[in-house]
Design a protein around this motif. Structure first.
Motif, PDB file in Angstrom:
ATOM      1  N   VAL A 186       0.911  -1.174  -0.097  1.00 26.89           N
ATOM      2  CA  VAL A 186      -0.067  -0.121   0.031  1.00 26.89           C
ATOM      3  C   VAL A 186       0.952   1.198   0.048  1.00 26.89           C
ATOM      4  CG1 VAL A 186      -2.186   1.119   1.146  1.00 26.89           C
ATOM      5  CG2 VAL A 186      -1.672  -1.266   1.311  1.00 26.89           C
ATOM      6  N   PRO A 187       1.368   1.614  -1.255  1.00 27.52           N
ATOM      7  CA  PRO A 187       2.002   3.125  -1.354  1.00 27.52           C
ATOM      8  C   PRO A 187       1.129   4.145  -1.120  1.00 27.52           C
ATOM      9  CG  PRO A 187       2.362   1.605  -3.230  1.00 27.52           C
ATOM     10  CD  PRO A 187       1.182   1.021  -2.367  1.00 27.52           C
ATOM     11  N   LEU A 188       1.731   5.306  -0.697  1.00 32.97           N
ATOM     12  CA  LEU A 188       0.947   6.534  -0.551  1.00 32.97           C
ATOM     13  C   LEU A 188       1.863   7.653  -1.176  1.00 32.97           C
ATOM     14  CD1 LEU A 188      -1.461   8.123   0.201  1.00 32.97           C
ATOM     15  CD2 LEU A 188      -0.520   8.681   2.359  1.00 32.97           C
ATOM     16  N   LEU A 189       1.557   7.827  -2.381  1.00 35.02           N
ATOM     17  CA  LEU A 189       2.674   8.727  -3.073  1.00 35.02           C
ATOM     18  C   LEU A 189       2.500  10.054  -3.434  1.00 35.02           C
ATOM     19  CD1 LEU A 189       3.402   6.062  -5.668  1.00 35.02           C
ATOM     20  CD2 LEU A 189       4.695   6.227  -3.553  1.00 35.02           C
ATOM     21  N   ALA A 190       3.380  11.151  -3.389  1.00 29.47           N
ATOM     22  CA  ALA A 190       2.961  12.420  -4.029  1.00 29.47           C
ATOM     23  C   ALA A 190       3.770  12.141  -5.287  1.00 29.47           C
ATOM     24  CB  ALA A 190       3.833  13.397  -3.062  1.00 29.47           C
ATOM     25  N   LYS A 191       2.610  12.928  -6.369  1.00 30.95           N
ATOM     26  CA  LYS A 191       3.222  13.111  -7.596  1.00 30.95           C
ATOM     27  C   LYS A 191       3.074  14.311  -8.277  1.00 30.95           C
ATOM     28  CE  LYS A 191       1.533  10.175 -11.590  1.00 30.95           C
ATOM     29  NZ  LYS A 191       0.508   9.117 -12.006  1.00 30.95           N
ATOM     30  N   VAL A 192       4.355  14.524  -8.980  1.00 37.51           N
ATOM     31  CA  VAL A 192       4.187  15.871  -9.708  1.00 37.51           C
ATOM     32  C   VAL A 192       4.244  15.632 -11.425  1.00 37.51           C
ATOM     33  CG1 VAL A 192       5.637  17.980 -10.120  1.00 37.51           C
ATOM     34  CG2 VAL A 192       5.735  16.980  -8.020  1.00 37.51           C
ATOM     35  N   THR A 193       3.369  16.153 -12.158  1.00 38.68           N
ATOM     36  CA  THR A 193       3.275  16.019 -13.492  1.00 38.68           C
ATOM     37  C   THR A 193       3.749  17.367 -14.256  1.00 38.68           C
ATOM     38  OG1 THR A 193       1.549  14.062 -13.238  1.00 38.68           O
ATOM     39  CG2 THR A 193       1.941  15.069 -15.246  1.00 38.68           C
ATOM     40  N   ILE A 194       4.526  17.200 -15.194  1.00 32.58           N
ATOM     41  CA  ILE A 194       4.834  18.334 -16.118  1.00 32.58           C
ATOM     42  C   ILE A 194       4.829  17.967 -17.329  1.00 32.58           C
ATOM     43  CG2 ILE A 194       6.719  20.127 -16.642  1.00 32.58           C
ATOM     44  CD1 ILE A 194       7.646  19.934 -13.796  1.00 32.58           C
ATOM     45  N   GLY A 195       3.859  18.285 -18.300  1.00 30.09           N
ATOM     46  CA  GLY A 195       3.450  17.974 -19.610  1.00 30.09           C
ATOM     47  C   GLY A 195       3.021  16.379 -19.512  1.00 30.09           C
ATOM     48  N   PRO A 196       3.757  15.282 -20.234  1.00 24.19           N
ATOM     49  CA  PRO A 196       3.629  13.921 -19.975  1.00 24.19           C
ATOM     50  C   PRO A 196       4.342  13.219 -19.004  1.00 24.19           C
ATOM     51  CG  PRO A 196       4.677  14.329 -22.188  1.00 24.19           C
ATOM     52  CD  PRO A 196       4.341  15.861 -21.475  1.00 24.19           C
ATOM     53  N   VAL A 197       5.372  13.847 -18.665  1.00 22.62           N
ATOM     54  CA  VAL A 197       6.193  13.466 -17.705  1.00 22.62           C
ATOM     55  C   VAL A 197       5.910  13.491 -16.225  1.00 22.62           C
ATOM     56  CG1 VAL A 197       8.835  13.364 -17.036  1.00 22.62           C
ATOM     57  CG2 VAL A 197       8.083  13.815 -19.294  1.00 22.62           C
ATOM     58  N   TYR A 198       6.128  12.479 -15.469  1.00 24.72           N
ATOM     59  CA  TYR A 198       5.912  12.757 -13.995  1.00 24.72           C
ATOM     60  C   TYR A 198       7.013  11.904 -12.966  1.00 24.72           C
ATOM     61  CZ  TYR A 198       3.842   7.892 -14.230  1.00 24.72           C
ATOM     62  OH  TYR A 198       3.723   6.392 -14.770  1.00 24.72           O
ATOM     63  N   VAL A 199       7.139  12.340 -12.014  1.00 21.96           N
ATOM     64  CA  VAL A 199       7.878  11.960 -10.908  1.00 21.96           C
ATOM     65  C   VAL A 199       7.036  11.628  -9.551  1.00 21.96           C
ATOM     66  CG1 VAL A 199      10.102  12.987 -11.784  1.00 21.96           C
ATOM     67  CG2 VAL A 199       8.835  13.983 -10.021  1.00 21.96           C
ATOM     68  N   VAL A 204      10.126   2.717   1.199  1.00 19.60           N
ATOM     69  CA  VAL A 204       9.783   4.187   0.545  1.00 19.60           C
ATOM     70  C   VAL A 204      10.125   3.755  -1.128  1.00 19.60           C
ATOM     71  CG1 VAL A 204      10.832   5.517   2.415  1.00 19.60           C
ATOM     72  CG2 VAL A 204      12.215   4.785   0.669  1.00 19.60           C
ATOM     73  N   CYS A 205       9.194   4.564  -1.746  1.00 21.04           N
ATOM     74  CA  CYS A 205       9.417   4.325  -3.250  1.00 21.04           C
ATOM     75  C   CYS A 205       9.706   5.540  -3.766  1.00 21.04           C
ATOM     76  CB  CYS A 205       7.863   4.066  -3.668  1.00 21.04           C
ATOM     77  SG  CYS A 205       7.001   2.824  -2.763  1.00 21.04           S
ATOM     78  N   VAL A 206      10.192   5.675  -5.067  1.00 21.78           N
ATOM     79  CA  VAL A 206      10.578   6.596  -5.948  1.00 21.78           C
ATOM     80  C   VAL A 206      10.360   5.934  -7.328  1.00 21.78           C
ATOM     81  CG1 VAL A 206      12.140   7.868  -4.588  1.00 21.78           C
ATOM     82  CG2 VAL A 206      13.117   6.161  -5.777  1.00 21.78           C
ATOM     83  N   GLY A 207       9.980   6.757  -8.134  1.00 21.08           N
ATOM     84  CA  GLY A 207       9.664   6.451  -9.526  1.00 21.08           C
ATOM     85  C   GLY A 207       9.306   7.618 -10.516  1.00 21.08           C
ATOM     86  N   ALA A 208       9.320   7.281 -11.749  1.00 18.29           N
ATOM     87  CA  ALA A 208       8.996   8.352 -12.751  1.00 18.29           C
ATOM     88  C   ALA A 208       8.418   7.733 -13.916  1.00 18.29           C
ATOM     89  CB  ALA A 208      10.285   8.871 -13.392  1.00 18.29           C
ATOM     90  N   ARG A 256       9.730   2.191 -11.197  1.00 12.55           N
ATOM     91  CA  ARG A 256       9.853   2.487  -9.676  1.00 12.55           C
ATOM     92  C   ARG A 256      10.729   1.761  -9.094  1.00 12.55           C
ATOM     93  NH1 ARG A 256       4.058   2.348  -7.029  1.00 12.55           N
ATOM     94  NH2 ARG A 256       3.828   4.042  -8.340  1.00 12.55           N
ATOM     95  N   PHE A 257      11.395   2.202  -7.768  1.00  9.84           N
ATOM     96  CA  PHE A 257      12.388   1.454  -7.086  1.00  9.84           C
ATOM     97  C   PHE A 257      11.691   1.594  -5.508  1.00  9.84           C
ATOM     98  CE2 PHE A 257      15.961   1.739  -4.091  1.00  9.84           C
ATOM     99  CZ  PHE A 257      16.237   0.237  -4.174  1.00  9.84           C
ATOM    100  N   ASN A 258      11.610   0.304  -4.979  1.00  9.11           N
ATOM    101  CA  ASN A 258      11.009   0.324  -3.722  1.00  9.11           C
ATOM    102  C   ASN A 258      12.188  -0.364  -2.723  1.00  9.11           C
ATOM    103  OD1 ASN A 258       8.404   0.896  -4.852  1.00  9.11           O
ATOM    104  ND2 ASN A 258       8.010  -1.385  -5.082  1.00  9.11           N
ATOM    105  N   ALA A 259      12.440   0.592  -1.875  1.00  7.51           N
ATOM    106  CA  ALA A 259      13.426  -0.207  -0.531  1.00  7.51           C
ATOM    107  C   ALA A 259      12.745  -0.424   0.649  1.00  7.51           C
ATOM    108  CB  ALA A 259      14.487   1.138  -0.626  1.00  7.51           C
ATOM    109  N   GLY A 266       7.023   9.759  -5.605  1.00 11.43           N
ATOM    110  CA  GLY A 266       7.752   9.250  -4.304  1.00 11.43           C
ATOM    111  C   GLY A 266       7.074   9.269  -3.040  1.00 11.43           C
ATOM    112  N   GLY A 267       7.202   8.343  -2.219  1.00 14.55           N
ATOM    113  CA  GLY A 267       6.101   8.290  -0.728  1.00 14.55           C
ATOM    114  C   GLY A 267       6.707   7.160   0.252  1.00 14.55           C
ATOM    115  N   PRO A 268       5.923   7.052   1.203  1.00 18.64           N
ATOM    116  CA  PRO A 268       6.001   5.875   1.657  1.00 18.64           C
ATOM    117  C   PRO A 268       5.370   4.468   1.363  1.00 18.64           C
ATOM    118  CG  PRO A 268       4.720   7.294   2.863  1.00 18.64           C
ATOM    119  CD  PRO A 268       5.135   7.986   1.787  1.00 18.64           C
ATOM    120  N   GLN A 269       5.593   3.294   1.844  1.00 21.85           N
ATOM    121  CA  GLN A 269       4.850   2.349   1.342  1.00 21.85           C
ATOM    122  C   GLN A 269       4.803   1.151   2.739  1.00 21.85           C
ATOM    123  OE1 GLN A 269       5.134  -0.057  -2.229  1.00 21.85           O
ATOM    124  NE2 GLN A 269       6.580  -1.477  -0.910  1.00 21.85           N
ATOM    125  N   ALA A 270       3.706   0.931   2.893  1.00 20.51           N
ATOM    126  CA  ALA A 270       3.378  -0.346   3.875  1.00 20.51           C
ATOM    127  C   ALA A 270       3.234  -1.751   3.043  1.00 20.51           C
ATOM    128  CB  ALA A 270       2.162  -0.279   4.811  1.00 20.51           C
TER     129      ALA A 270
END
Length: 210
Positions: free
Chosen positions: A93-106, A154-158, A171-174, A108-112
């Motif tokens: 169950v990730p809970l991510l903040a997402k930033v989208t600029i045009g068609p590209v997004y990044v 935690v998760c980070v991705g694009a 995405r990378f989950n650690a 990241g956030g915590p995951q249980a």
């Protein structure tokens, strides 16, 4: 733990602010348990699939995205003495903040992660009988008690959004906590096992809810 899971599920499925989009996603995992004893542990290929819910916060730029994913993780060992896989089945169950600029997004956030099932299977050498001779045994067992049931990470991705509601991402989950539940009597040199997962996925979003 059950209260946290229930709260996250409530957010995913019942909170529907303006400009929210429900979607489906699935893809490949490359997973390993960092800290596995020995140098023969390698990434094993598996899969993940589930739902996500993108909730716009500031226009089409910033959003919050909770997800509910089934993910097969673990590790693989190959050497002259063993060839087996540890298969850990998680409800993540990730809970991510997402930033989208045009068609590209990044994102990241915590995951249980909640362990649903754990098994090991493969073969290993149990005895050597002279030059070139060896006796092998099949190992296929439940390893449920070998691992802790909660994984916090935690998760980070694009990714990039495609036409018709599709998107491609990585995405990378650690994992942050030690999930090893097997300790020696002395507790000396016990390995700390942590999930490491690279993911590649394809997603599809339904039309916005206004």
């Amino acid at each position: 733990m059950k209260r946290i899971a229930a709260l996250l599920l409530f957010i995913v499925f019942f909170w529907a602010p303006a400009q929210a989009q429900l979607g489906l996603k699935g893809g490949l995992n490359a997973a390993v348990l960092q800290g596995t004893v020995g140098t023969d542990a390698t990434y094993q290929t598996s899969y993940h699939a589930g739902l996500f819910y993108e909730m716009k916060v500031i226009g089409n730029i910033i959003s919050i995205q909770p997800e509910l994913l089934y993910s097969l993780q673990g590790t693989e060992r190959k050497s002259d003495f063993e060839n087996y896989r540890s298969k850990l089945h998680y409800l993540n169950v990730p809970l991510l903040a997402k930033v989208t600029i045009g068609p590209v997004y990044v994102e990241g956030g915590p995951q249980a992660g909640f362990l649903l099932k754990a098994r090991e299977d493969g073969v290993m050498v149990v005895s050597q009988e002279g030059e070139g001779g060896a006796t092998y045994a099949t190992n296929d067992r439940s390893s449920w008690n070998d691992y802790k049931k909660l994984d916090v990470g935690v998760c980070v991705g694009a990714g990039v959004k495609l036409p018709l509601g599709f998107a491609l991402g990585g995405r990378f989950n650690a994992g942050l906590n030690d999930i090893n539940n097997v300790k020696s009597v002395r507790g000396v040199n016990d390995p700390e096992l942590k999930n490491r997962v690279f993911q590649a996925y394809l997603s599809f979003q339904l039309p916005s809810i206004n």
